[in-house]
Scaffold this motif. Sequence first.
Motif, PDB file in Angstrom:
ATOM      1  N   PHE A 243     -43.424   8.078  75.157  1.00 16.52           N
ATOM      2  CA  PHE A 243     -43.936   7.353  76.311  1.00 16.52           C
ATOM      3  C   PHE A 243     -42.860   7.042  77.346  1.00 16.52           C
ATOM      4  CE2 PHE A 243     -47.531   6.394  73.389  1.00 16.52           C
ATOM      5  CZ  PHE A 243     -48.520   6.964  74.185  1.00 16.52           C
ATOM      6  N   VAL A 244     -41.619   7.408  77.071  1.00 18.20           N
ATOM      7  CA  VAL A 244     -40.579   7.382  78.098  1.00 18.20           C
ATOM      8  C   VAL A 244     -40.355   8.784  78.647  1.00 18.20           C
ATOM      9  CG1 VAL A 244     -38.134   6.963  78.552  1.00 18.20           C
ATOM     10  CG2 VAL A 244     -39.420   5.343  77.153  1.00 18.20           C
ATOM     11  N   VAL A 245     -40.248   9.768  77.761  1.00 19.85           N
ATOM     12  CA  VAL A 245     -39.952  11.139  78.181  1.00 19.85           C
ATOM     13  C   VAL A 245     -41.111  11.741  78.991  1.00 19.85           C
ATOM     14  CG1 VAL A 245     -39.623  13.501  77.326  1.00 19.85           C
ATOM     15  CG2 VAL A 245     -38.297  11.614  76.357  1.00 19.85           C
ATOM     16  N   LEU A 246     -42.355  11.501  78.566  1.00 14.46           N
ATOM     17  CA  LEU A 246     -43.485  12.128  79.246  1.00 14.46           C
ATOM     18  C   LEU A 246     -43.596  11.711  80.716  1.00 14.46           C
ATOM     19  CD1 LEU A 246     -45.922  13.945  79.285  1.00 14.46           C
ATOM     20  CD2 LEU A 246     -47.269  12.133  78.193  1.00 14.46           C
ATOM     21  N   PRO A 247     -43.582  10.405  81.054  1.00 11.92           N
ATOM     22  CA  PRO A 247     -43.652  10.066  82.478  1.00 11.92           C
ATOM     23  C   PRO A 247     -42.432  10.527  83.276  1.00 11.92           C
ATOM     24  CG  PRO A 247     -43.361   8.089  81.149  1.00 11.92           C
ATOM     25  CD  PRO A 247     -43.672   9.201  80.209  1.00 11.92           C
ATOM     26  N   LEU A 248     -41.260  10.579  82.650  1.00  7.58           N
ATOM     27  CA  LEU A 248     -40.091  11.118  83.350  1.00  7.58           C
ATOM     28  C   LEU A 248     -40.295  12.600  83.665  1.00  7.58           C
ATOM     29  CD1 LEU A 248     -37.136   9.431  81.404  1.00  7.58           C
ATOM     30  CD2 LEU A 248     -37.909   8.930  83.732  1.00  7.58           C
ATOM     31  N   TYR A 249     -40.841  13.349  82.720  1.00  6.28           N
ATOM     32  CA  TYR A 249     -41.142  14.759  82.944  1.00  6.28           C
ATOM     33  C   TYR A 249     -42.165  14.912  84.070  1.00  6.28           C
ATOM     34  CZ  TYR A 249     -43.538  19.213  82.223  1.00  6.28           C
ATOM     35  OH  TYR A 249     -44.131  20.423  82.413  1.00  6.28           O
ATOM     36  N   GLN A 250     -43.195  14.079  84.039  1.00  5.24           N
ATOM     37  CA  GLN A 250     -44.236  14.188  85.056  1.00  5.24           C
ATOM     38  C   GLN A 250     -43.696  13.911  86.462  1.00  5.24           C
ATOM     39  OE1 GLN A 250     -46.813  11.364  82.944  1.00  5.24           O
ATOM     40  NE2 GLN A 250     -48.425  12.905  82.976  1.00  5.24           N
ATOM     41  N   GLN A 251     -42.824  12.906  86.576  1.00  2.90           N
ATOM     42  CA  GLN A 251     -42.336  12.516  87.896  1.00  2.90           C
ATOM     43  C   GLN A 251     -41.154  13.370  88.360  1.00  2.90           C
ATOM     44  OE1 GLN A 251     -42.300   8.063  88.643  1.00  2.90           O
ATOM     45  NE2 GLN A 251     -42.898   8.024  86.494  1.00  2.90           N
ATOM     46  N   GLN A 252     -40.202  13.634  87.470  1.00  2.00           N
ATOM     47  CA  GLN A 252     -38.980  14.316  87.885  1.00  2.00           C
ATOM     48  C   GLN A 252     -39.100  15.835  87.903  1.00  2.00           C
ATOM     49  OE1 GLN A 252     -35.851  12.812  85.368  1.00  2.00           O
ATOM     50  NE2 GLN A 252     -35.888  10.783  86.306  1.00  2.00           N
ATOM     51  N   VAL A 253     -39.951  16.381  87.048  1.00  2.00           N
ATOM     52  CA  VAL A 253     -40.109  17.841  86.990  1.00  2.00           C
ATOM     53  C   VAL A 253     -41.346  18.296  87.769  1.00  2.00           C
ATOM     54  CG1 VAL A 253     -40.479  19.822  85.468  1.00  2.00           C
ATOM     55  CG2 VAL A 253     -38.889  18.014  84.802  1.00  2.00           C
ATOM     56  N   LEU A 254     -42.483  17.667  87.490  1.00  2.00           N
ATOM     57  CA  LEU A 254     -43.716  18.083  88.163  1.00  2.00           C
ATOM     58  C   LEU A 254     -43.876  17.443  89.535  1.00  2.00           C
ATOM     59  CD1 LEU A 254     -46.206  18.026  85.131  1.00  2.00           C
ATOM     60  CD2 LEU A 254     -44.864  19.935  86.027  1.00  2.00           C
ATOM     61  N   GLY A 255     -43.083  16.400  89.826  1.00  2.00           N
ATOM     62  CA  GLY A 255     -43.140  15.767  91.139  1.00  2.00           C
ATOM     63  C   GLY A 255     -44.343  14.876  91.353  1.00  2.00           C
ATOM     64  N   TRP A 256     -44.934  14.384  90.269  1.00  2.00           N
ATOM     65  CA  TRP A 256     -46.108  13.538  90.390  1.00  2.00           C
ATOM     66  C   TRP A 256     -45.711  12.105  90.734  1.00  2.00           C
ATOM     67  CZ3 TRP A 256     -49.373  15.186  85.486  1.00  2.00           C
ATOM     68  CH2 TRP A 256     -49.739  16.527  85.624  1.00  2.00           C
ATOM     69  N   SER A 257     -46.620  11.372  91.337  1.00  3.35           N
ATOM     70  CA  SER A 257     -46.399   9.966  91.644  1.00  3.35           C
ATOM     71  C   SER A 257     -46.575   9.124  90.382  1.00  3.35           C
ATOM     72  CB  SER A 257     -47.406   9.496  92.696  1.00  3.35           C
ATOM     73  OG  SER A 257     -48.712   9.499  92.143  1.00  3.35           O
TER      74      SER A 257
END
Length: 475
Positions: free
Chosen positions: A290-304
Amino acid sequence: MSTVSTAIPVAITRHPRAVVVLATAQFLVLLSTSIVNVALPSVRDGLGLSAGSVTWVVNAYVLAFGALLLLGGRLADVFGQRRTYTIGLGIFLVATLGAGLAPTPEVLFASRAGQGVGAAVLSPAALALLLRLHSGPEERNHALAVWGGVSAAGGAAGVLLGGVLTESLGWRWVFLAAVPLALAALLPVAQVLPADEVRTQRSLDIGGATLVTAGVVLATYAVVQGGTNGWLTVTTALVAAAAAGALVAFVLVERQQPQPLLPLRLFANVELSRANVAMALLGTVWVGLFVVLPLYQQQVLGWSPLKSGVTQLPLALANIAAAMLTPRIVARVGAASATVGALLLLAVGLAWLGAAGTDGTFLRALLGPTVLIGVGIGAAFVLLTDAATAGVAPGDVGVAGGLVNVTRQVGGAIGLAAMLAVAKARTSASQALPAVEALAAGYRAALLTAALVALLAAVVSATGLRRRAVRGRTL
């Protein structure tokens, strides 16, 4: 058709108000672990934190929570479950206000640690009260299913709420929004929770409490330091040695204590011991994910932050559904098979998620694996909690509940540090790639590591959890 699969949960119908109050408190405990994750970039910018220090917004809570859970469990056994619950929730409420209003990083870190202290006192007492109210076999099954569903909801919904609150009201509201819920769990205590039973005088074992707290804090700090500054540094080695010394001393002291903080006789129960090992491994995956997944979503996929939170809703719903349906699953296949199956689903989901690239869409790359992850975590949490508390004497329920929470939280702290360390190392080794590709490689490596840990938990469960009768005394 089995009575387990058709019965309305007794835990909800017999003591509805008490279950709602206790469930609200447990929801807060798990929510506070995950709700800040999506908000970390905003917290960093708002208070001027460095990339390394911002992780202490998570670590301060997890560290204090895990280190003091055994003491919290014994406090419930010695001083009364309702009294301990009330004190813990009061500490949690004050610290939550402090975190939301924190003017400096130091105040925020201290407040997050205070939340962890309150949660460590509160959570074992709440679980003990729930099991005390629902002592019959089927009542216990359904009560733990409700408990697991609420825990799953708190952990997974935190990411969703964190995204919504961060974008709409600002990062401070990821803390302040918990204040009304804390009040709702605190104000009705005298009316809905049973009074504490009259107990014989029991000592608290201050020496043991000091040693185990120091050992857990130092061990977790050593892992955090190792992940940040290197595993072979002098500081990391010294802290790890001090942790080992404190924990060895704790075991020696407990063997001599007539009323120990952690009765070592509990470990004669092989199922309890193996369940705690598996729960530590589950916690390793849970918190880190639950830390790695949102970081991946925001930093790699560029999601808000908002999109990152909303797209984790299927994970949350799968988590809750699996926890609530666990009694029915057990009625068909048995507890041991259900536990192993849940952990294998979790491992497959993590490995699948770890295959995502830099251009993944929600439907193609995230929906399938996150649903599997949600099912695996939800069912495994209920089953391992039951295995770790079944067959424990009434006077030890608090400490057994504290122990299983310790293993999950300490595993979570270690898992968070380890997964971030793996991600950092893999990203550093991929510097020849474009920045986003290097970040993606790091997060993929962390998720694949988590999949291996979940697979190890399945192996531990397969070899250690005995097959209990479907219609027996517990799940």
